[in-house]
Design a protein around this motif. Structure first.
Motif, PDB file in Angstrom:
ATOM      1  N   GLU A 263      66.471 -11.883  34.112  1.00 23.32           N
ATOM      2  CA  GLU A 263      66.391 -10.461  33.834  1.00 23.32           C
ATOM      3  C   GLU A 263      66.796  -9.626  35.022  1.00 23.32           C
ATOM      4  O   GLU A 263      67.424  -8.596  34.881  1.00 23.32           O
TER       5      GLU A 263
ATOM      6  N   GLU B  23      55.390 -13.971  25.192  1.00 18.67           N
ATOM      7  CA  GLU B  23      56.434 -13.289  25.961  1.00 18.67           C
ATOM      8  C   GLU B  23      57.575 -14.235  26.305  1.00 18.67           C
ATOM      9  O   GLU B  23      58.024 -14.324  27.440  1.00 18.67           O
TER      10      GLU B  23
ATOM     11  N   TYR C  25      57.642  -2.943  32.899  1.00 17.50           N
ATOM     12  CA  TYR C  25      58.912  -3.616  33.098  1.00 17.50           C
ATOM     13  C   TYR C  25      59.018  -4.153  34.519  1.00 17.50           C
ATOM     14  O   TYR C  25      59.409  -5.292  34.753  1.00 17.50           O
TER      15      TYR C  25
ATOM     16  N   GLN D   9      57.209 -10.578  38.583  1.00 17.54           N
ATOM     17  CA  GLN D   9      56.674 -11.904  38.319  1.00 17.54           C
ATOM     18  C   GLN D   9      57.774 -12.950  38.275  1.00 17.54           C
ATOM     19  O   GLN D   9      57.537 -14.096  37.938  1.00 17.54           O
TER      20      GLN D   9
ATOM     21  N   ARG E  72      56.938  -7.215  35.098  1.00 20.40           N
ATOM     22  CA  ARG E  72      57.582  -8.445  34.637  1.00 20.40           C
ATOM     23  C   ARG E  72      58.652  -8.880  35.631  1.00 20.40           C
ATOM     24  O   ARG E  72      58.822 -10.059  35.930  1.00 20.40           O
TER      25      ARG E  72
ATOM     26  N   PRO F 186      54.822 -19.043  34.104  1.00 18.61           N
ATOM     27  CA  PRO F 186      54.811 -17.573  34.083  1.00 18.61           C
ATOM     28  C   PRO F 186      53.411 -17.092  33.699  1.00 18.61           C
ATOM     29  O   PRO F 186      52.722 -17.754  32.927  1.00 18.61           O
ATOM     30  N   GLN F 187      53.015 -15.947  34.239  1.00 20.25           N
ATOM     31  CA  GLN F 187      51.697 -15.375  33.968  1.00 20.25           C
ATOM     32  C   GLN F 187      51.350 -15.383  32.479  1.00 20.25           C
ATOM     33  O   GLN F 187      50.265 -15.755  32.074  1.00 20.25           O
ATOM     34  N   SER F 188      52.322 -14.947  31.668  1.00 20.71           N
ATOM     35  CA  SER F 188      52.053 -14.791  30.244  1.00 20.71           C
ATOM     36  C   SER F 188      51.667 -16.123  29.617  1.00 20.71           C
ATOM     37  O   SER F 188      50.862 -16.173  28.699  1.00 20.71           O
TER      38      SER F 188
ATOM     39  N   LYS G 220      61.459 -13.156  36.821  1.00 20.56           N
ATOM     40  CA  LYS G 220      62.246 -13.670  35.711  1.00 20.56           C
ATOM     41  C   LYS G 220      63.678 -13.447  36.135  1.00 20.56           C
ATOM     42  O   LYS G 220      64.262 -12.413  35.848  1.00 20.56           O
TER      43      LYS G 220
END
Lengths: 156, 569
Positions: B559, A68, B548, B554, B551, A116-118, B556
């Motif tokens: 974004e 990701e 979405y 989390q 994410r 990041p988690q991913s 970002k």
């Protein structure tokens, strides 16, 4: 320095989305330029297709989607690292292959970093190097199916 | 390599009459021969493009030798079916003592040979069926005498080769299947409606015993009727590409016919095309291939929008391979003239599969799918074709499952079960409002909990809001960018699990309803966070993408900024 007493691990370095990743060299079989792959309908997006490599069927994994990370436009996904996992062959699509680094295990930071988690899910730690950081990938976790069953149909 | 090993073997045989071989050595030999067959096919494919070369004759010889080698290696793996029958006399003897019935077991064709792998896989189903015949099929001694039958019940097993298949017949001279009970059970399980049942023939009703979860046995005995029924037997036989059928007459006994392929390793497959890709369909599953024409022959009709193939007065559910696999340009027209339809059979269900083209048949060596792909039920494996490309093998049973899934989820009374094309199944959908008066929705399964919190407890950091929730700091994300986050009063919240024990909160204005409906997105959206629009309970709603927002929560930052810009614009 007591370098002689330290254990070293060799890593093949690859770049995905501009970030440096390390793969344990013992797991890497070859690096190749993948030909046209067979698309797998209904598969999760990280599956880039199936490929015939010397009579074996190999599953191509799009590492941008798997990790990701944001794809770098302009850079083709034209290089794959061949690895084996539980008797099956996989090809990890990457941007660039770098040098092989022999790094002392003592420099490996544990997972408590703010990843990041991913990435945290698939990393075995981070190597501090002079000018940059390298995320060490845990290939078992990269290649095991997600417990939630990400593969398959999204909406059924 | 394969050739050498094979000669070694036969020499060994001459020397000592017979030798013991490990099964893995045979399996390896089989794999090598399979690869050789593939390579041969590859060469033949190349030869087709080059006429009149000097390679033609040696290649033909190679082709013959390969075929012969394949046959003899297959033979080394063959075992007589009698090997698994050896146990049966004893099982039946024990059963007859336990059930107080006198049972004669007649075995014929024990010398019929089949692949070792298949022997392993049909062993349990066969034993299960013999137990069934003894327990349910045969009457007690008193019942038999009362019915004017000989006191001794007979169970017969018979095996033989038939074409490229093995035929196994299991019969008893017992009471036969109870049609009325099967019918009642089928209706109560919702497999058919009562009205439909009346139009079914006896043999169609008898086949319901193969349906999942079907058992007419009221009494659970130590012998049979423990939940593993004929559906499991059928599933096992399906797995090896075989078929099973039943015929029965009241008082005259029951006869099961099992047809299985000679070997698992190499199967013949029909190669079809859809949306520019090629797929293999195992040939035993293909009944026929028909072309839609203007004037005569098969026609496609629609029942409530779902296409149905009308073939010689039979109605079959029809599905377009392109829409089933969600490939191609989205132009779905099963009815177009000249389209090819592969009529297939999986278990009891026949159906039509619309494809763009059929490019012939090929011998393929089935290889299992990668573990990463095993969640996809419509494929059973993959293989390498003669031209070197990888091709996916369609699983007819998986295809049936994905066609019939929606119909099984709904009550049996509504419509006939076969005609619901490719709609998603019904699910619980949470409908809410956020930012605007229009309705928004997410699948309820994506939401862990619905909460209402005191808006005063929301803490605002630089660019995000958080709240203390279950001993942790939970990030809050508004579903819509132009939403006003309350500072007092009650704030409704959708709690979504991030990973196991960590959560995030989706801020909404109001929760409207939870409805049961199909979530079929009709207008796909490009906007981040929005999957598209769907009709739920006759009203249009926006379906939000929970992933979405996950994410987003989390962190970002890039974004998030991009989103707020887009929302502002």
């Amino acid at each position: 320095m007591n370098a002689a007493m330290q254990t070293f691990t060799e890593y093949v370095t690859v770049t995905v989305g501009g970030q440096l990743f390390g793969l344990p060299i013992s797991r890497v079989q070859d690096v190749f330029v993948p030909g046209p792959a067979t698309v797998v309908p209904l598969a999760s997006p990280e599956i880039a297709g199936l490929l015939n490599v010397r009579g074996r069927i190999l599953t191509l994994i799009d590492m941008w989607r798997r990790l990701e990370v944001v794809a770098h436009p302009g850079k083709g996904r034209n290089l794959a690292v061949g690895v084996e996992h539980k008797g099956e062959s996989y090809g990890l699509l990457i941007e660039q292959i770098g040098e092989v680094l022999n790094l002392p295990a003592a420099c490996l930071n544990g997972g408590s970093l703010n990843l990041p988690q991913s990435l945290a899910r698939v990393s075995a730690g981070i190597h501090r190097m002079k000018d940059k950081l390298m995320v060490v990938l845990d290939l078992d976790r990269v290649l095991d199916p997600e417990p939630g069953g990400k593969a398959g149909m999204a909406f059924r | 390599l394969a050739v050498n090993q094979s000669t070694d073997r036969s020499e060994g045989r001459i020397a000592s009459g017979s030798i013991r071989l490990s099964i893995s050595a045979l399996d390896h030999l089989m794999t090598m021969v399979s690869e050789l067959v593939l390579t041969r096919n590859q060469l033949i494919e190349i030869m087709r493009r080059h006429q009149d070369t000097e390679f033609a004759v040696p290649l033909q010889r190679l082709s013959h030798i390969t075929a012969e080698l394949q046959e003899s290696v297959l033979k080394t793996r063959m075992q007589p079916i009698g090997n698994i029958w050896q146990k049966l006399p004893r099982i039946v003897r024990d059963l007859s003592a336990e059930l107080n019935k006198t049972i004669d077991l007649e075995l014929a064709g024990a010398e019929t040979e089949l692949d070792r792998q298949l022997i392993d896989m049909i062993k349990d189903p066969l034993i299960h069926m013999v137990r069934n015949a003894a327990d349910h099929g045969l009457e007690t001694r008193e019942q038999r005498i009362a019915a004017g039958k000989p006191e001794r019940g007979i169970i017969k097993l018979f095996a033989c080769h038939e074409g490229g298949h093995i035929l196994i017949v299991i019969s008893d001279d017992g009471r036969g299947l109870d049609i009325d009970r099967i019918r009642a059970k089928a209706v109560s399980l919702g497999l058919v409606s009562e009205t439909e049942c009346r139009s079914l023939t006896e043999s169609q009703i008898q086949r319901f015993i193969f349906a999942p979860g079907f058992s007419t046995a009221d009494m659970i005995t130590s012998i049979s009727g423990r939940g593993i029924g004929m559906d499991v037997v059928r599933a096992n036989i399906d797995k090896i590409g075989g078929t099973i059928d039943v015929s029965s007459s009241r008082g005259g006994g029951t006869l099961f016919t099992i047809k299985i392929p000679l070997t698992l390793a190499i199967v013949s497959a029909v190669i079809v095309e859809a949306g520019g890709d090629r797929f293999a369909i195992p040939q035993p599953a293909v009944l026929e291939i028909v072309r839609l024409r203007h004037d005569c022959g098969p026609r496609v009709e629609r029942i409530q929008g779902s296409p149905v193939l009308r073939l010689r007065e039979k109605l079959l559910p029809l599905v377009d391979l392109r829409s089933l696999l969600r490939i191609g340009d989205g132009e779905r027209d099963e009815t177009r003239r000249g389209r090819l339809i592969v009529v297939m059979q999986a278990g009891m269900q026949s159906f039509g599969l619309a494809v763009d083209g059929v490019s012939g048949t090929e011998e393929i060596v089935v290889k299992p799918l990668s573990a990463k792909l095993q969640g996809i039920t419509v494929f059973s494996g993959n293989t390498i074709l003669g031209d070197g490309s990888v091709i996916l093998i369609l699983d007819p049973n998986g295809v049936v499952q994905s066609i019939c899934m929606p119909s099984q989820a709904q009550p049996p009374s509504s419509q006939s079960p076969d005609v619901n094309g490719e709609q998603p199944a019904k699910q619980s959908i949470l409908v809410f409002r956020a930012g605007s008066p229009s309705l928004k929705a997410v699948p309820l399964s994506a939401v862990t909990r619905l909460e209402e919190i005191d808006a005063a407890t929301i803490e605002v950091l630089d660019d995000r809001s958080v709240v203390r929730y279950r001993g942790q700091l939970m990030p809050l994300v508004p579903v819509s960018g132009n939403m006003h986050i309350k500072t007092e009063g009650i704030q409704p919240l959708l709690v979504v699990s991030v990973d196991g024990d960590r959560f995030m909160g989706l801020l909404v204005d109001a929760i409207v309803d939870i409805v049961e409906d199909r979530l079929a997105i009709e207008v796909v959206s490009e906007r981040p966070g929005l999957l598209g629009s769907a009709v739920i309970n006759t009203r249009a709603v926006d379906v939000m993408d929970v992933g979405y927002f996950l994410r987003l929560a989390q962190g970002k930052p890039g974004e998030i900024e991009a989103v707020s810009e887009r929302v502002a614009a």
